[in-house]
Every structure is written in structure tokens, then in C-alpha cells.
Design a protein around this motif. Structure first.
Motif, PDB file in Angstrom:
ATOM      1  N   ASP A 149      38.379 -11.502  84.190  1.00  0.00           N
ATOM      2  CA  ASP A 149      37.932 -12.885  84.298  1.00  0.00           C
ATOM      3  C   ASP A 149      37.012 -13.237  83.122  1.00  0.00           C
ATOM      4  O   ASP A 149      36.116 -12.457  82.768  1.00  0.00           O
ATOM      5  CB  ASP A 149      37.173 -13.092  85.610  1.00  0.00           C
ATOM      6  CG  ASP A 149      38.084 -13.007  86.812  1.00  0.00           C
ATOM      7  OD1 ASP A 149      38.291 -14.027  87.467  1.00  0.00           O
ATOM      8  OD2 ASP A 149      38.599 -11.900  87.093  1.00  0.00           O
ATOM      9  N   ALA A 151      34.573 -15.082  82.887  1.00  0.00           N
ATOM     10  CA  ALA A 151      33.153 -15.157  83.232  1.00  0.00           C
ATOM     11  C   ALA A 151      32.420 -13.848  82.972  1.00  0.00           C
ATOM     12  O   ALA A 151      31.195 -13.837  82.795  1.00  0.00           O
ATOM     13  CB  ALA A 151      32.997 -15.554  84.703  1.00  0.00           C
ATOM     14  N   TYR A 170      41.628 -22.394  92.628  1.00  0.00           N
ATOM     15  CA  TYR A 170      41.371 -21.593  93.820  1.00  0.00           C
ATOM     16  C   TYR A 170      41.912 -22.283  95.065  1.00  0.00           C
ATOM     17  O   TYR A 170      41.961 -23.520  95.147  1.00  0.00           O
ATOM     18  CB  TYR A 170      39.868 -21.343  93.987  1.00  0.00           C
ATOM     19  CG  TYR A 170      39.315 -20.330  93.025  1.00  0.00           C
ATOM     20  CD1 TYR A 170      39.457 -18.975  93.270  1.00  0.00           C
ATOM     21  CD2 TYR A 170      38.646 -20.725  91.871  1.00  0.00           C
ATOM     22  CE1 TYR A 170      38.947 -18.036  92.398  1.00  0.00           C
ATOM     23  CE2 TYR A 170      38.137 -19.796  90.992  1.00  0.00           C
ATOM     24  CZ  TYR A 170      38.284 -18.451  91.250  1.00  0.00           C
ATOM     25  OH  TYR A 170      37.793 -17.527  90.385  1.00  0.00           O
ATOM     26  N   PRO A 208      33.329 -12.856  90.044  1.00  0.00           N
ATOM     27  CA  PRO A 208      33.202 -14.238  89.574  1.00  0.00           C
ATOM     28  C   PRO A 208      33.547 -15.280  90.637  1.00  0.00           C
ATOM     29  O   PRO A 208      32.978 -16.365  90.646  1.00  0.00           O
ATOM     30  CB  PRO A 208      34.207 -14.307  88.411  1.00  0.00           C
ATOM     31  CG  PRO A 208      34.308 -12.915  87.922  1.00  0.00           C
ATOM     32  CD  PRO A 208      34.180 -12.059  89.156  1.00  0.00           C
ATOM     33  N   GLN A 211      30.457 -15.692  92.727  1.00  0.00           N
ATOM     34  CA  GLN A 211      29.416 -16.349  91.942  1.00  0.00           C
ATOM     35  C   GLN A 211      29.707 -17.842  91.761  1.00  0.00           C
ATOM     36  O   GLN A 211      28.809 -18.679  91.875  1.00  0.00           O
ATOM     37  CB  GLN A 211      29.288 -15.669  90.577  1.00  0.00           C
ATOM     38  CG  GLN A 211      28.775 -14.241  90.656  1.00  0.00           C
ATOM     39  CD  GLN A 211      28.834 -13.527  89.318  1.00  0.00           C
ATOM     40  OE1 GLN A 211      29.020 -14.147  88.276  1.00  0.00           O
ATOM     41  NE2 GLN A 211      28.672 -12.216  89.344  1.00  0.00           N
ATOM     42  N   GLN A 212      30.969 -18.180  91.497  1.00  0.00           N
ATOM     43  CA  GLN A 212      31.307 -19.580  91.272  1.00  0.00           C
ATOM     44  C   GLN A 212      31.219 -20.400  92.546  1.00  0.00           C
ATOM     45  O   GLN A 212      30.814 -21.564  92.518  1.00  0.00           O
ATOM     46  CB  GLN A 212      32.710 -19.695  90.669  1.00  0.00           C
ATOM     47  CG  GLN A 212      32.770 -19.204  89.235  1.00  0.00           C
ATOM     48  CD  GLN A 212      34.047 -19.639  88.544  1.00  0.00           C
ATOM     49  OE1 GLN A 212      34.343 -20.818  88.469  1.00  0.00           O
ATOM     50  NE2 GLN A 212      34.794 -18.678  88.037  1.00  0.00           N
ATOM     51  N   LYS A 215      27.466 -21.026  93.021  1.00  0.00           N
ATOM     52  CA  LYS A 215      26.964 -21.986  92.032  1.00  0.00           C
ATOM     53  C   LYS A 215      27.451 -23.404  92.323  1.00  0.00           C
ATOM     54  O   LYS A 215      26.706 -24.379  92.168  1.00  0.00           O
ATOM     55  CB  LYS A 215      27.413 -21.558  90.628  1.00  0.00           C
ATOM     56  CG  LYS A 215      26.689 -20.338  90.095  1.00  0.00           C
ATOM     57  CD  LYS A 215      27.229 -19.960  88.713  1.00  0.00           C
ATOM     58  CE  LYS A 215      26.537 -18.711  88.182  1.00  0.00           C
ATOM     59  NZ  LYS A 215      27.093 -18.292  86.866  1.00  0.00           N
ATOM     60  N   THR A 216      28.717 -23.512  92.747  1.00  0.00           N
ATOM     61  CA  THR A 216      29.274 -24.832  93.018  1.00  0.00           C
ATOM     62  C   THR A 216      28.593 -25.481  94.217  1.00  0.00           C
ATOM     63  O   THR A 216      28.247 -26.668  94.185  1.00  0.00           O
ATOM     64  CB  THR A 216      30.791 -24.737  93.264  1.00  0.00           C
ATOM     65  OG1 THR A 216      31.413 -24.169  92.113  1.00  0.00           O
ATOM     66  CG2 THR A 216      31.387 -26.099  93.527  1.00  0.00           C
ATOM     67  N   ARG A 219      25.204 -26.601  93.124  1.00  0.00           N
ATOM     68  CA  ARG A 219      25.274 -27.776  92.250  1.00  0.00           C
ATOM     69  C   ARG A 219      25.529 -29.043  93.058  1.00  0.00           C
ATOM     70  O   ARG A 219      25.004 -30.121  92.755  1.00  0.00           O
ATOM     71  CB  ARG A 219      26.372 -27.592  91.207  1.00  0.00           C
ATOM     72  CG  ARG A 219      26.413 -28.704  90.155  1.00  0.00           C
ATOM     73  CD  ARG A 219      27.491 -28.489  89.114  1.00  0.00           C
ATOM     74  NE  ARG A 219      28.828 -28.638  89.658  1.00  0.00           N
ATOM     75  CZ  ARG A 219      29.691 -27.666  89.809  1.00  0.00           C
ATOM     76  NH1 ARG A 219      29.367 -26.428  89.475  1.00  0.00           N
ATOM     77  NH2 ARG A 219      30.906 -27.898  90.306  1.00  0.00           N
ATOM     78  N   PHE A 274      36.442 -26.024  89.999  1.00  0.00           N
ATOM     79  CA  PHE A 274      36.361 -24.877  89.102  1.00  0.00           C
ATOM     80  C   PHE A 274      37.668 -24.108  89.151  1.00  0.00           C
ATOM     81  O   PHE A 274      38.366 -24.112  90.160  1.00  0.00           O
ATOM     82  CB  PHE A 274      35.169 -23.963  89.416  1.00  0.00           C
ATOM     83  CG  PHE A 274      35.232 -23.264  90.753  1.00  0.00           C
ATOM     84  CD1 PHE A 274      35.972 -22.105  90.919  1.00  0.00           C
ATOM     85  CD2 PHE A 274      34.520 -23.739  91.834  1.00  0.00           C
ATOM     86  CE1 PHE A 274      36.011 -21.443  92.137  1.00  0.00           C
ATOM     87  CE2 PHE A 274      34.550 -23.081  93.057  1.00  0.00           C
ATOM     88  CZ  PHE A 274      35.299 -21.933  93.208  1.00  0.00           C
ATOM     89  N   ARG A 276      39.827 -20.413  87.876  1.00  0.00           N
ATOM     90  CA  ARG A 276      39.712 -19.041  87.416  1.00  0.00           C
ATOM     91  C   ARG A 276      40.314 -18.948  86.025  1.00  0.00           C
ATOM     92  O   ARG A 276      41.428 -19.383  85.786  1.00  0.00           O
ATOM     93  CB  ARG A 276      40.473 -18.094  88.349  1.00  0.00           C
ATOM     94  CG  ARG A 276      40.335 -16.637  87.930  1.00  0.00           C
ATOM     95  CD  ARG A 276      41.356 -15.758  88.603  1.00  0.00           C
ATOM     96  NE  ARG A 276      40.969 -14.359  88.526  1.00  0.00           N
ATOM     97  CZ  ARG A 276      41.743 -13.342  88.893  1.00  0.00           C
ATOM     98  NH1 ARG A 276      42.966 -13.588  89.350  1.00  0.00           N
ATOM     99  NH2 ARG A 276      41.323 -12.105  88.800  1.00  0.00           N
TER     100      ARG A 276
END
Length: 296
Positions: A149, A151, A170, A208, A211-212, A215-216, A219, A274, A276
């Protein structure tokens, strides 16, 4: 304190051979040097570093804690030297001489034909479901390239060349008998806020995807749903199939799993913005270009 000796690549080479054989006697045969000569170089190196690098015993030698740290440095230095000399001399390499690492999900679901056809050609192929198991040997010079990945690029040290190979969205994967999904069945996509009432199964925090997702949600200022960690894809799918858990998976994996059990599993695209991204990381442009050409 560092001693007065001057370090040399010859010392590093001797140190690495002794580290890998755990024997000055065996190293002597490989390096074609006398045992006293090897012992002297190790002593000079320890004097330079200012620390004991080996524990000595009647059974042989093994690395101390400081020795393990220095081994990473020494292997990296010699690998970088070899690569630099190769580049200066424009040395040609063949694909079969490369050592490549790849995540299992990438080899199985994105480039399966490539790895099926090339597995016996490569000098070494490392396949794992943990990114750190590829990043560490790549950073230490034990792998020429890794397919992983994008990231994970933040964890790579030293100079490298990166080429993005693939990008995908995703999806959530759920059981057809999951009653919590009923209000969402007719929706084209699933929003982040829709996931709050579900229990998510994700790979551990080093992944990742995990983590994403976190984070999303942060946010969007949306509270995270309950997250359960699991490192095994088949167990994840089994739990999803037989419970109210849902999994967040890249499209390539989600499509594969649902196709295997269309009556038991369903999938919906996440509205969360987001994707991948998968890249190949190599220590030289030639290596990356060769891999990209073979993948095409």
C-alpha cells in the motif's frame, strides 16, 4: 566512545559473515582469511564502535544487543555500496535476480496471474499479510523491491523510487442475514455515519485500511463505531457471515469473497472519500521499471 581505528568496508563484510555464521571458524572458510585475521578485524571494529558486538563462548559467537543494531547498519551500508557500484557501471540485471516482497492481498487478488507465473523465476519472493514484515527487510537491503500500500511509504528510510500501480475503492462486506443492514440495502453507497450502529472488523492498527478509517471518521467529526481487530482474512469473513459484524475491505478482496458466497454475503461501496493505492517501491529506477513492465 569511538576508538582511533578507521572503519572499512572490509571490516563490515567480515562482521556480517561472522554474524550470519555465528562462527569465526566457518567465516574463515567463507572469507578465505585466517581466524586470527578475522578476530583482529572484529576487535578493530569493536574498538571503532566503542562497544562489544559479539558474545564469545566455546560454542561460537553471537551478536550482543549493540551487535544487532550494528548489523542492520552494516548490511544496509554494504547493500547501498553494491547498488551504487552497479548503477555507476550500468550493470544489467535480470528479473530472475530480484528479491521481491508483496502483501498477500495484493498477490492474491490484484496481480494473481503475475505471481503464479513468476514465483519460480524470482530469486526470492516474500509474501506476508503484515506491512512491517516487508518494510524492515527492504530498509535493511534484504529485498530489492516491495509491492505494498502506498501509505506505507512514510515508513521507508533511505532513497527509493516509487511507482503507483493500482487504485481501488473500499466496500463493506456483510451477512445477507444481518438485519441491521435492512435500511441500507436500497442505498447505492454507505455513509460513515451509517456505520456507527455496526461492529466493524478491521486489520490491526498498523494496516492502512484501519488507519484511513480512523482518520476519515475523525476528519468528518463522526464517532467511531466499535472496532474489533483481526489479522486473518478467512476468520474475518467467517465472523461476518455468521454474525452482525461487518468488514471494511478493498474492492478486489470484497468482490472475491462475495463471489465465493453470493447467497451468504453482500457488499456495498463506502461513500467515505478514500481509495486504496498500491505502489512498487525499489531502490533504483531500473528495478521499478522492470517490475512494472513484468506486471503489465
Amino acid at each position: 566512545m569511538i576508538g582511533n581505528e578507521n572503519i572499512s568496508f572490509d571490516m563490515l563484510n567480515v562482521f556480517i559473515k561472522v554474524s550470519e555464521t555465528n562462527s569465526i571458524n566457518q567465516s574463515s572458510k567463507v572469507l578465505l582469511l585466517s581466524q586470527p585475521a578475522i578476530s583482529k578485524k572484529i576487535h578493530q571494529l569493536e574498538n571503532y564502535v566503542g562497544a562489544q558486538l559479539f558474545n564469545r563462548s566455546a560454542k561460537g559467537v553471537d551478536l550482543t544487543y549493540d551487535g544487532h543494531i550494528f548489523y542492520v547498519f552494516a548490511t544496509r551500508m554494504l547493500n547501498e555500496l553494491t547498488r551504487t557500484i552497479d548503477e555507476i557501471n550500468h550493470k544489467n540485471f535480470s528479473f530472475s535476480n530480484l528479491t521481491i516482497g508483496v502483501l498477500d492481498s495484493i498477490s492474491s487478488f490484484i496481480f494473481p496471474n503475475f505471481f503464479i507465473n513468476k514465483v519460480y523465476e524470482l530469486q526470492k519472493l516474500e509474501v506476508t499479510n503484515k506491512g512491517i514484515d516487508l518494510i524492515m527487510p527492504f530498509n535493511e537491503g534484504r529485498l530489492d523491491a516491495i509491492i505494498i500500500d502506498s501509505a506505507f511509504g512514510d515508513d521507508i528510510v533511505g532513497p527509493y523510487v516509487q511507482k503507483k500501480l493500482f487504485e481501488e475503492p473500499y466496500y463493506i462486506v456483510y451477512s445477507q442475514s444481518n438485519t441491521k443492514m435492512s435500511p441500507l440495502i436500497k442505498s447505492a453507497t454507505v455513509r460513515a455515519i451509517d456505520l456507527q450502529k455496526f461492529n466493524l472488523i478491521l486489520l490491526p492498527t498498523h494496516c492502512p485500511i484501519h488507519q484511513q478509517v480512523v482518520k476519515t471518521f475523525n476528519r468528518l467529526n463522526v464517532a467511531l463505531p466499535e472496532i474489533f481487530e483481526n489479522n486473518y482474512s478467512e476468520l474475518t469473513i467467517s465472523l461476518v457471515r455468521n454474525s452482525d459484524f461487518i468488514a471494511v475491505l478493498p474492492e478486489s478482496i470484497a468482490v472475491n469473497k462475495v463471489a465465493q458466497d453470493p447467497n451468504g454475503l453482500g457488499m456495498k461501496k463506502l461513500e467515505i472519500a478514500f481509495n486504496r493505492s498500491v505502489s512498487v517501491f525499489g531502490r533504483s529506477a531500473d528495478i521499478v521499471e522492470e517490475i512494472e513492465k513484468e506486471l503489465a
